[in-house]
Design a protein around this motif. Structure first.
Motif, mmCIF file in Angstrom:
data_model
loop_
_atom_site.group_PDB
_atom_site.id
_atom_site.type_symbol
_atom_site.label_atom_id
_atom_site.label_comp_id
_atom_site.label_asym_id
_atom_site.label_seq_id
_atom_site.Cartn_x
_atom_site.Cartn_y
_atom_site.Cartn_z
ATOM 1 N N ILE A 100 -8.502 11.358 3.934
ATOM 2 C CA ILE A 100 -9.031 12.188 5.012
ATOM 3 C C ILE A 100 -8.144 13.428 5.082
ATOM 4 C CG2 ILE A 100 -9.330 12.353 7.505
ATOM 5 C CD1 ILE A 100 -9.843 9.359 7.546
ATOM 6 N N ARG B 37 -15.132 18.936 -2.780
ATOM 7 C CA ARG B 37 -15.830 19.187 -1.511
ATOM 8 C C ARG B 37 -15.432 20.569 -0.979
ATOM 9 N NH1 ARG B 37 -16.619 15.374 3.925
ATOM 10 N NH2 ARG B 37 -18.230 16.751 4.778
ATOM 11 N N SER C 226 -4.466 12.211 4.455
ATOM 12 C CA SER C 226 -4.149 10.838 4.845
ATOM 13 C C SER C 226 -4.688 9.932 3.744
ATOM 14 C CB SER C 226 -4.794 10.520 6.196
ATOM 15 O OG SER C 226 -4.422 9.223 6.593
ATOM 16 N N ILE C 227 -3.780 9.449 2.919
ATOM 17 C CA ILE C 227 -4.210 8.957 1.604
ATOM 18 C C ILE C 227 -4.458 7.450 1.527
ATOM 19 C CG2 ILE C 227 -3.060 10.865 0.434
ATOM 20 C CD1 ILE C 227 -0.872 8.842 -0.441
ATOM 21 N N ALA C 228 -5.294 7.083 0.538
ATOM 22 C CA ALA C 228 -5.458 5.689 0.124
ATOM 23 C C ALA C 228 -4.337 5.372 -0.872
ATOM 24 C CB ALA C 228 -6.842 5.507 -0.496
ATOM 25 N N TYR D 31 0.865 -1.178 0.000
ATOM 26 C CA TYR D 31 0.000 0.000 0.000
ATOM 27 C C TYR D 31 0.895 1.220 0.000
ATOM 28 C CZ TYR D 31 -4.565 2.144 1.371
ATOM 29 O OH TYR D 31 -5.751 2.828 1.423
ATOM 30 N N PHE E 31 -20.388 14.503 -1.437
ATOM 31 C CA PHE E 31 -19.065 15.092 -1.202
ATOM 32 C C PHE E 31 -18.629 15.998 -2.354
ATOM 33 C CE2 PHE E 31 -18.816 11.039 1.299
ATOM 34 C CZ PHE E 31 -18.850 11.645 2.548
ATOM 35 N N ASP F 48 -9.141 8.983 -2.197
ATOM 36 C CA ASP F 48 -10.200 9.408 -1.264
ATOM 37 C C ASP F 48 -9.636 9.571 0.141
ATOM 38 O OD1 ASP F 48 -9.876 6.637 -0.788
ATOM 39 O OD2 ASP F 48 -11.945 6.428 -0.101
ATOM 40 N N PHE G 121 -14.374 12.332 13.963
ATOM 41 C CA PHE G 121 -13.627 13.129 12.971
ATOM 42 C C PHE G 121 -13.025 14.405 13.559
ATOM 43 C CE2 PHE G 121 -13.849 11.905 8.249
ATOM 44 C CZ PHE G 121 -13.688 10.562 8.546
ATOM 45 N N GLU H 140 -1.074 4.128 4.968
ATOM 46 C CA GLU H 140 -1.884 5.325 4.709
ATOM 47 C C GLU H 140 -0.985 6.527 4.964
ATOM 48 O OE1 GLU H 140 -6.006 3.102 6.166
ATOM 49 O OE2 GLU H 140 -5.077 4.573 7.463
ATOM 50 N N LYS I 179 -23.892 1.423 11.201
ATOM 51 C CA LYS I 179 -22.601 1.607 11.875
ATOM 52 C C LYS I 179 -22.795 1.796 13.380
ATOM 53 C CE LYS I 179 -20.318 3.776 7.925
ATOM 54 N NZ LYS I 179 -21.416 3.835 6.954
ATOM 55 N N TYR J 234 -1.739 8.872 15.035
ATOM 56 C CA TYR J 234 -0.751 9.207 14.010
ATOM 57 C C TYR J 234 0.599 9.412 14.708
ATOM 58 C CZ TYR J 234 -4.679 10.346 10.810
ATOM 59 O OH TYR J 234 -5.807 10.315 10.014
ATOM 60 N N GLY K 126 -11.502 5.959 11.659
ATOM 61 C CA GLY K 126 -11.046 4.614 11.319
ATOM 62 C C GLY K 126 -11.930 3.958 10.280
ATOM 63 N N MET L 266 -18.367 0.784 3.202
ATOM 64 C CA MET L 266 -17.229 1.691 3.021
ATOM 65 C C MET L 266 -16.412 1.231 1.809
ATOM 66 S SD MET L 266 -16.319 2.083 7.031
ATOM 67 C CE MET L 266 -15.455 3.637 7.015
ATOM 68 N N LEU L 267 -15.986 2.213 1.005
ATOM 69 C CA LEU L 267 -15.347 1.875 -0.268
ATOM 70 C C LEU L 267 -13.822 1.832 -0.152
ATOM 71 C CD1 LEU L 267 -17.458 4.021 -2.742
ATOM 72 C CD2 LEU L 267 -18.018 1.879 -1.609
HETATM 73 N N1 THG Z 1 -7.748 6.423 7.985
HETATM 74 C C1 THG Z 1 -6.755 7.240 7.629
HETATM 75 N N2 THG Z 1 -6.362 7.388 6.372
HETATM 76 C C2 THG Z 1 -6.991 6.675 5.406
HETATM 77 C C3 THG Z 1 -8.044 5.816 5.716
HETATM 78 C C4 THG Z 1 -8.427 5.692 7.060
HETATM 79 N N3 THG Z 1 -6.604 6.805 4.128
HETATM 80 C C5 THG Z 1 -7.064 5.881 3.149
HETATM 81 C C6 THG Z 1 -8.486 5.452 3.340
HETATM 82 N N4 THG Z 1 -8.702 5.088 4.741
HETATM 83 C C7 THG Z 1 -9.397 6.580 2.981
HETATM 84 N N5 THG Z 1 -10.754 6.135 2.843
HETATM 85 C C8 THG Z 1 -11.713 6.334 3.819
HETATM 86 C C9 THG Z 1 -13.002 5.931 3.547
HETATM 87 C C10 THG Z 1 -13.998 6.138 4.477
HETATM 88 C C11 THG Z 1 -13.697 6.743 5.682
HETATM 89 C C12 THG Z 1 -12.422 7.110 5.951
HETATM 90 C C13 THG Z 1 -11.410 6.913 5.018
HETATM 91 C C14 THG Z 1 -14.744 7.020 6.707
HETATM 92 N N6 THG Z 1 -16.002 7.190 6.300
HETATM 93 C C15 THG Z 1 -17.070 7.410 7.226
HETATM 94 C C16 THG Z 1 -18.196 6.433 6.961
HETATM 95 O O1 THG Z 1 -18.337 5.963 5.831
HETATM 96 O O2 THG Z 1 -18.908 6.162 7.915
HETATM 97 C C17 THG Z 1 -17.690 8.783 7.249
HETATM 98 C C18 THG Z 1 -17.133 9.824 6.414
HETATM 99 C C19 THG Z 1 -17.956 11.085 6.488
HETATM 100 O O3 THG Z 1 -19.186 11.009 6.433
HETATM 101 O O4 THG Z 1 -17.369 12.175 6.586
HETATM 102 O O5 THG Z 1 -14.461 7.120 7.878
HETATM 103 O O6 THG Z 1 -9.337 4.932 7.433
HETATM 104 N N7 THG Z 1 -6.138 7.939 8.567
#
Ligand code: THG
Length: 376
Positions: A111, A84, A123-125, A33, A266, A109, A179, A64, A373, A207, A197, A245-246
């Motif tokens: 954060i 966004r 904080s990247i995918a 990753y 978004f 996508d 958040f 990440e 959730k 972090y 998370g 969650m994607l």
């Molecule tokens: N934590 C951190 N960095 C990340 C991720 C993470 N980077 C890569 C990847 N994960 C990014 N993708 C996501 C996808 C969904 C969410 C967080 C990161 C998430 N979604 C919430 C939900 O779906 O319930 C709500 C989001 C909202 O409504 O604002 O949390 O996990 N550090």
């Protein structure tokens, strides 16, 4: 014959600051990753999943990586790369955003974390955000500095995560809102703690801001978590699909736009700041999309593993899309997944099937998420 190939280790792929600890605690699988080894399971996907939904788990998610944006135009730059509206993001807050290319395709996508007015982390995918950002910044006149800092997230997820965090940093952590984050230190190790998370359960992300202290930080959480039955684990495909969650790379890529994956919420087309994908996304919004992301149930014997292929979906013998992620859910006792399909007329749900190991299985389209959730 049943070959089980391994991922080969080398100096080209990076080790996380928690790597030695994850080996010590029995990691059995890795993925790569952002050019870093990232654990995928310890005991088994299912055992790890039960620890996550019933107790508490600790995950090495250092892969990440953070892309740090500083400078006078830091906010303007982030506004430019996402559709966004981030103008309302306060210092100490996180925001989930999509980064989009000029044609509306999704680059990542992450954060967003706002550390101060001119200081953000993405904080990247898993995709090359650092290079993309540097390219955009150097071909436009943004007053920004972009780099990858020495920051590595650990995730503490599960219903008992608040108890473990309370023990490690004190009761303020129970009041931390979803958040939101706080900068602090744990036994002199500099960290930032966020209520976030990638699971449907309550949890935190820690972090780490000094990579040389990774193994020490890991053991502090393992020690504190013992009385709560903490287990080492990793991002759970089962749990994240249950919660809709994607995953970038699986469920969305550069070839999808936010509207196709039902993430129009978004996209703020009329936000004040200019952004790279504004023209394309405005046009796509007006025209409407041809595809949609849906939840599916696959009517067949329980899958033994997370399915690692994009299975082709048919409807009455015509190819209409693909399954982007699928897995057996031990809680729902069925095979569930996500799929990208041609947009349906009147949400028709008849005639869908998938070809798997030579035979056809019936597929039903369902609402997302599969489960409510428990994280807030
Ligand atoms: N934590 C951190 N960095 C990340 C991720 C993470 N980077 C890569 C990847 N994960 C990014 N993708 C996501 C996808 C969904 C969410 C967080 C990161 C998430 N979604 C919430 C939900 O779906 O319930 C709500 C989001 C909202 O409504 O604002 O949390 O996990 N550090």
């Amino acid at each position: 014959m049943n070959f089980k190939p391994e991922i080969s280790f080398s100096t080209r792929i990076r080790k996380s600051p928690f790597f030695d600890s994850t080996m010590k605690w029995g990691v059995q699988g890795f993925t790569v990753y952002n050019r870093m080894y990232m654990p995928t399971f310890y005991r088994s996907y299912v055992d790890d999943y039960w620890s996550l939904v019933k107790e508490v788990t600790l995950w090495d998610v250092a892969g990440e990586r953070q892309v740090e944006i500083t400078g006078n135009d830091a906010e303007k730059f982030i506004e430019y790369i996402t559709p966004r509206d981030i103008s309302k993001c306060k210092i100490g807050q996180c925001m989930y955003v999509l980064l989009t290319e000029k044609d509306g395709g999704i680059v990542n996508d992450p954060i967003v974390l706002k550390l101060s007015n001119n200081h953000f982390w993405l904080s990247i995918a898993d995709s090359d955000v650092l290079l993309w950002c540097k390219g955009i910044a150097s071909s436009n006149s943004f007053d920004v500095n972009i780099n990858e800092p020495d920051v590595s997230p650990l995730a503490l997820q599960g219903p008992k995560a608040p108890d473990v965090m309370n023990k490690v940093v004190g009761s303020w952590s129970k009041e931390l809102k979803f958040f939101n984050f706080k900068e602090t230190s744990i036994e002199n190790i500099p960290v930032l703690i966020a209520r976030s998370g990638w699971s449907g359960e309550v949890g935190y992300e820690i972090y780490l801001r000094d990579g040389s202290k990774g193994n020490k930080l890991w053991e502090i959480f393992m020690d504190a978590g013992m009385e709560y039955n903490i287990a080492p684990a990793a991002p759970s495909q089962i749990n994240r699909i249950e919660n809709g969650m994607l995953s970038y790379g699986s469920d969305m890529t550069l070839n999808e736009n936010p509207f196709e994956i039902n993430m129009g919420k978004f996209v703020n087309l009329d936000k004040k700041a200019n952004f790279l994908s504004k023209e394309a996304l405005s046009r796509i919004y007006k025209q409407g999309v041809k595809r949609e992301l849906v939840g599916i149930e696959i009517i067949s014997d329980p899958f033994k593993d997370f399915v690692a292929d994009h299975l082709i979906l048919q409807c009455n013998d015509k190819i209409v899309g693909k399954i982007t992620s699928s897995v057996y859910s031990p809680r729902l006792k069925k095979n569930i997944g996500l799929a990208l399909i041609n947009k349906r007329k009147e949400n028709i749900n008849e005639g869908y099937s998938v070809q798997m190991s030579g035979s056809f299985a019936k597929v039903e389209i369902c609402n997302l998420p599969f489960l409510k959730k428990n994280k807030f």
